[in-house]
Motif scaffolding. Structure first.
Motif, PDB file in Angstrom:
ATOM      1  N   GLU A 265       0.825  -1.209   0.000  1.00 22.40           N
ATOM      2  CA  GLU A 265       0.000   0.000   0.000  1.00 22.40           C
ATOM      3  C   GLU A 265       0.861   1.261   0.000  1.00 22.40           C
ATOM      4  O   GLU A 265       0.596   2.211  -0.747  1.00 22.40           O
ATOM      5  CB  GLU A 265      -0.924  -0.002   1.223  1.00 22.40           C
ATOM      6  N   ILE A 266       1.897   1.261   0.834  1.00 21.08           N
ATOM      7  CA  ILE A 266       2.768   2.437   0.913  1.00 21.08           C
ATOM      8  C   ILE A 266       3.550   2.630  -0.383  1.00 21.08           C
ATOM      9  O   ILE A 266       3.700   3.749  -0.877  1.00 21.08           O
ATOM     10  CB  ILE A 266       3.723   2.317   2.109  1.00 21.08           C
ATOM     11  N   LEU A 267       4.059   1.536  -0.953  1.00 23.42           N
ATOM     12  CA  LEU A 267       4.810   1.633  -2.207  1.00 23.42           C
ATOM     13  C   LEU A 267       3.937   2.179  -3.334  1.00 23.42           C
ATOM     14  O   LEU A 267       4.344   3.090  -4.066  1.00 23.42           O
ATOM     15  CB  LEU A 267       5.364   0.257  -2.588  1.00 23.42           C
ATOM     16  N   ILE A 268       2.761   1.647  -3.470  1.00 21.45           N
ATOM     17  CA  ILE A 268       1.862   2.081  -4.546  1.00 21.45           C
ATOM     18  C   ILE A 268       1.495   3.549  -4.374  1.00 21.45           C
ATOM     19  O   ILE A 268       1.453   4.319  -5.352  1.00 21.45           O
ATOM     20  CB  ILE A 268       0.596   1.199  -4.570  1.00 21.45           C
ATOM     21  N   GLU A 277       2.967  -9.385  -6.170  1.00 28.29           N
ATOM     22  CA  GLU A 277       2.788  -9.132  -4.755  1.00 28.29           C
ATOM     23  C   GLU A 277       4.129  -9.253  -4.003  1.00 28.29           C
ATOM     24  O   GLU A 277       4.972 -10.076  -4.351  1.00 28.29           O
ATOM     25  CB  GLU A 277       1.789 -10.125  -4.151  1.00 28.29           C
ATOM     26  N   VAL A 278       4.297  -8.428  -2.972  1.00 28.02           N
ATOM     27  CA  VAL A 278       5.502  -8.496  -2.146  1.00 28.02           C
ATOM     28  C   VAL A 278       5.522  -9.840  -1.416  1.00 28.02           C
ATOM     29  O   VAL A 278       4.510 -10.281  -0.861  1.00 28.02           O
ATOM     30  CB  VAL A 278       5.529  -7.341  -1.123  1.00 28.02           C
ATOM     31  N   SER A 279       6.677 -10.500  -1.431  1.00 22.50           N
ATOM     32  CA  SER A 279       6.798 -11.834  -0.838  1.00 22.50           C
ATOM     33  C   SER A 279       7.903 -11.851   0.213  1.00 22.50           C
ATOM     34  O   SER A 279       8.525 -10.826   0.503  1.00 22.50           O
ATOM     35  CB  SER A 279       7.095 -12.863  -1.934  1.00 22.50           C
ATOM     36  N   LEU A 280       8.145 -13.029   0.780  1.00 21.78           N
ATOM     37  CA  LEU A 280       9.221 -13.216   1.743  1.00 21.78           C
ATOM     38  C   LEU A 280      10.349 -14.015   1.106  1.00 21.78           C
ATOM     39  O   LEU A 280      10.106 -14.984   0.381  1.00 21.78           O
ATOM     40  CB  LEU A 280       8.716 -13.960   2.984  1.00 21.78           C
ATOM     41  N   ASP A 281      11.601 -13.610   1.377  1.00 18.42           N
ATOM     42  CA  ASP A 281      12.729 -14.397   0.893  1.00 18.42           C
ATOM     43  C   ASP A 281      13.023 -15.530   1.875  1.00 18.42           C
ATOM     44  O   ASP A 281      12.269 -15.757   2.825  1.00 18.42           O
ATOM     45  CB  ASP A 281      13.957 -13.504   0.662  1.00 18.42           C
ATOM     46  N   LYS A 282      14.110 -16.247   1.680  1.00 21.87           N
ATOM     47  CA  LYS A 282      14.387 -17.434   2.500  1.00 21.87           C
ATOM     48  C   LYS A 282      14.693 -17.084   3.952  1.00 21.87           C
ATOM     49  O   LYS A 282      14.645 -17.944   4.828  1.00 21.87           O
ATOM     50  CB  LYS A 282      15.527 -18.240   1.902  1.00 21.87           C
ATOM     51  N   TYR A 283      15.004 -15.806   4.223  1.00 20.33           N
ATOM     52  CA  TYR A 283      15.277 -15.375   5.589  1.00 20.33           C
ATOM     53  C   TYR A 283      14.023 -14.820   6.284  1.00 20.33           C
ATOM     54  O   TYR A 283      14.085 -14.399   7.431  1.00 20.33           O
ATOM     55  CB  TYR A 283      16.367 -14.299   5.602  1.00 20.33           C
ATOM     56  N   GLY A 284      12.898 -14.796   5.556  1.00 23.27           N
ATOM     57  CA  GLY A 284      11.692 -14.224   6.125  1.00 23.27           C
ATOM     58  C   GLY A 284      11.637 -12.718   6.003  1.00 23.27           C
ATOM     59  O   GLY A 284      10.884 -12.046   6.715  1.00 23.27           O
ATOM     60  N   ASN A 285      12.443 -12.151   5.090  1.00 26.60           N
ATOM     61  CA  ASN A 285      12.483 -10.714   4.845  1.00 26.60           C
ATOM     62  C   ASN A 285      11.667 -10.348   3.608  1.00 26.60           C
ATOM     63  O   ASN A 285      11.560 -11.152   2.668  1.00 26.60           O
ATOM     64  CB  ASN A 285      13.922 -10.240   4.645  1.00 26.60           C
ATOM     65  N   PRO A 286      11.108  -9.124   3.557  1.00 21.35           N
ATOM     66  CA  PRO A 286      10.326  -8.703   2.394  1.00 21.35           C
ATOM     67  C   PRO A 286      11.171  -8.620   1.121  1.00 21.35           C
ATOM     68  O   PRO A 286      12.283  -8.095   1.130  1.00 21.35           O
ATOM     69  CB  PRO A 286       9.816  -7.306   2.793  1.00 21.35           C
ATOM     70  N   LEU A 287      10.615  -9.158   0.038  1.00 23.60           N
ATOM     71  CA  LEU A 287      11.248  -9.112  -1.274  1.00 23.60           C
ATOM     72  C   LEU A 287      10.283  -8.417  -2.226  1.00 23.60           C
ATOM     73  O   LEU A 287       9.160  -8.881  -2.426  1.00 23.60           O
ATOM     74  CB  LEU A 287      11.554 -10.522  -1.766  1.00 23.60           C
ATOM     75  N   VAL A 288      10.732  -7.291  -2.795  1.00 21.81           N
ATOM     76  CA  VAL A 288       9.872  -6.475  -3.644  1.00 21.81           C
ATOM     77  C   VAL A 288      10.393  -6.493  -5.076  1.00 21.81           C
ATOM     78  O   VAL A 288      11.539  -6.107  -5.330  1.00 21.81           O
ATOM     79  CB  VAL A 288       9.813  -5.013  -3.133  1.00 21.81           C
ATOM     80  N   GLU A 289       9.565  -6.944  -6.005  1.00 23.04           N
ATOM     81  CA  GLU A 289       9.922  -6.947  -7.426  1.00 23.04           C
ATOM     82  C   GLU A 289       9.227  -5.761  -8.086  1.00 23.04           C
ATOM     83  O   GLU A 289       7.996  -5.649  -8.078  1.00 23.04           O
ATOM     84  CB  GLU A 289       9.510  -8.270  -8.066  1.00 23.04           C
ATOM     85  N   LEU A 290      10.020  -4.878  -8.663  1.00 17.69           N
ATOM     86  CA  LEU A 290       9.544  -3.597  -9.189  1.00 17.69           C
ATOM     87  C   LEU A 290       9.421  -3.633 -10.709  1.00 17.69           C
ATOM     88  O   LEU A 290      10.343  -4.074 -11.404  1.00 17.69           O
ATOM     89  CB  LEU A 290      10.503  -2.478  -8.785  1.00 17.69           C
ATOM     90  N   LYS A 291       8.306  -3.137 -11.197  1.00 19.43           N
ATOM     91  CA  LYS A 291       8.143  -3.014 -12.643  1.00 19.43           C
ATOM     92  C   LYS A 291       8.602  -1.648 -13.114  1.00 19.43           C
ATOM     93  O   LYS A 291       9.307  -1.520 -14.120  1.00 19.43           O
ATOM     94  CB  LYS A 291       6.676  -3.231 -13.027  1.00 19.43           C
ATOM     95  N   SER A 292       8.188  -0.607 -12.397  1.00 18.88           N
ATOM     96  CA  SER A 292       8.613   0.748 -12.746  1.00 18.88           C
ATOM     97  C   SER A 292       8.456   1.667 -11.545  1.00 18.88           C
ATOM     98  O   SER A 292       7.769   1.342 -10.582  1.00 18.88           O
ATOM     99  CB  SER A 292       7.790   1.285 -13.918  1.00 18.88           C
ATOM    100  N   LEU A 293       9.115   2.826 -11.624  1.00 20.75           N
ATOM    101  CA  LEU A 293       9.025   3.842 -10.593  1.00 20.75           C
ATOM    102  C   LEU A 293       8.581   5.159 -11.210  1.00 20.75           C
ATOM    103  O   LEU A 293       9.021   5.516 -12.304  1.00 20.75           O
ATOM    104  CB  LEU A 293      10.382   4.052  -9.904  1.00 20.75           C
ATOM    105  N   SER A 294       7.713   5.865 -10.528  1.00 18.98           N
ATOM    106  CA  SER A 294       7.305   7.187 -10.983  1.00 18.98           C
ATOM    107  C   SER A 294       8.464   8.164 -10.814  1.00 18.98           C
ATOM    108  O   SER A 294       9.478   7.846 -10.181  1.00 18.98           O
ATOM    109  CB  SER A 294       6.104   7.679 -10.167  1.00 18.98           C
TER     110      SER A 294
END
Length: 427
Positions: A265-268, A277-294
């Motif tokens: 929500e904050i990113l958008i 969708e934002v997921s968790l990596d193997k350490y349980g940390n947020p992983l964000v895949e970005l298509k583009s930035l304004s």
């Protein structure tokens, strides 16, 4: 978690400086936050060689009794000393625990007396306060003795690992073997310490430090707990990860999916287009895949550096961030238990990866230009064969980027120093 060690010693007690140092060294942050390190405050009985020298008469008495027990009369006769003068010395030696008087009145050497006769100096048993690791039982460095301690009762609402050192736990003397301690002074013992012969009493406590996990430049996982003036870097990786790390959202009393949704929500709202969708990596940390930035998001700065420099691509590894880079920042206070409002990640790192072709080009361009500038100015001026601009162009085109496009990206989204360099035709 791997058991390979990073070998990094931090000399400061500041979470921001720790993460900045890791980034500069090419490491990837996994986790960085305050931690309550379990310790044992133990009162132990220590056997030491006294610095006070034995007198000649005392040495002679011990030498005689080393051969066999003897009465005061016999000792007096052998030494040629009046019994009246000898008796007070024997009483004193008995009071110091060096000699023992048997039922027949004869004196013999105690265990301490035998050692004193053997080494030629008085050997004594003294009580000392020591600090032990609550996980391994290992003696802790003397620098940690000045770190503020907390009792379990003070921290009932603060940590989820308060049962690491139960009151009824047993301390094994094998963990206190002097043969395994090369530098006694480093663990708050005297150089003359021979052995720890007993534990009188002990109780659990906690020290407040900064726990940091990261992958070093060799891609090995390392974990350390940093205190003022000291770093614990020898704990088993699996144990400290299990004992100290908290799941995403734990401190905010939220579930991990709830935190991930909030991140989205904050990113958008800040002009970020997500690839998925934002997921968790193997350490349980947020992983964000970005298509583009304004344009707004492209201009975002994280601790004074362009956000683009932290985004991973096919060419460059991402640089995980120790705090959520969007939204209102309130600072990071390691001496206060954080909540959701203070820090969305609360110690966990967040990773951004570019998937859109335009964003990849933007991130690659800025990263390549920055690396080129760093490399150029690391070369001695007398050894530079061309200008900084030509050097950057060469590096950019070498990886298949259009130098004109890359320069425009650098001029728009780079640091002030980078923009100044790129707007100059020559040095």
């Amino acid at each position: 978690m791997s058991s390979e060690r990073g070998g990094r010693k931090f000399k400061f007690f500041d979470a921001h400086k720790i993460t900045e140092t890791l980034v500069k060294e090419g490491a990837q942050l996994i986790y960085c936050r305050e931690a309550l390190y379990p310790v044992i405050e133990a009162e132990v009985r220590v056997r030491e060689k006294s610095r006070d020298q034995l007198g000649d008469i005392e040495k002679t008495i011990l030498a005689l009794l080393e051969a066999c027990p003897a009465s005061p009369e016999s000792i007096s006769s052998l030494m040629g000393v009046r019994e009246g003068s000898l008796y007070p010395i024997l009483v004193e030696l008995e009071g110091r625990g060096l000699v023992e008087r048997g039922q027949g009145g004869a004196y013999g050497l105690s265990e301490l007396g035998k050692l004193s006769a053997q080494y030629g100096v008085e050997v004594v048993d003294v009580d000392r306060a020591l600090l032990l690791c609550g996980i391994t039982g290992r003696l802790l460095p003397r620098n940690l003795y000045s770190v503020q301690r907390f009792s379990p009762s003070e921290l009932k609402q603060r940590a989820r690992s308060l049962d690491l050192v139960p009151e009824e736990s047993q301390i094994e003397l094998s963990a206190l073997d002097m043969n395994k301690i090369q530098d006694r002074r480093a663990v708050n013992l005297a150089d003359e310490t021979m052995a720890i012969v007993g534990i009188i009493q002990y109780k659990p406590a906690f020290l407040l430090g900064i726990l940091v996990f990261y992958k070093n430049y060799m891609n090995y996982e390392a974990g350390e707990i940093v205190f003022p003036g000291e770093t614990i870097d020898w704990l088993p990786m699996e144990k400290i990860w299990e004992f100290f790390s908290e799941p995403l959202g734990f401190s905010a009393k939220m579930t991990a999916p709830e935190v991930l949704k909030k991140i989205e929500e904050i990113l958008i709202s800040n002009g970020v287009e997500l690839a998925r969708e934002v997921s968790l990596d193997k350490y349980g940390n947020p992983l964000v895949e970005l298509k583009s930035l304004s344009h707004k998001a492209l201009n975002f700065q994280y601790r004074g550096r362009p956000f683009l420099l932290y985004i991973g691509t096919d060419r460059y590894k991402s640089v995980p961030l120790g705090q959520f880079p969007f939204g209102k920042e309130r600072g990071f206070n390691i001496r206060k238990c954080g909540d959701f409002e203070n820090d969305l990640l609360y110690g966990r790192a967040i990773t951004f990866i570019a998937t859109g072709s335009d964003l990849k080009e933007q991130a690659d361009s800025l990263r390549c230009i920055e690396h080129a500038i760093q490399e150029y100015y690391s070369i001695m001026p007398t050894e530079r064969s061309n200008s900084s601009i030509d050097f950057i162009i060469e590096k950019v085109e070498k990886i298949g980027l259009n130098s004109e496009v890359a320069f425009n990206i650098g001029k728009k989204y780079g640091t002030k120093n980078l923009k100044k360099i790129l707007n100059t035709d020559s040095d």
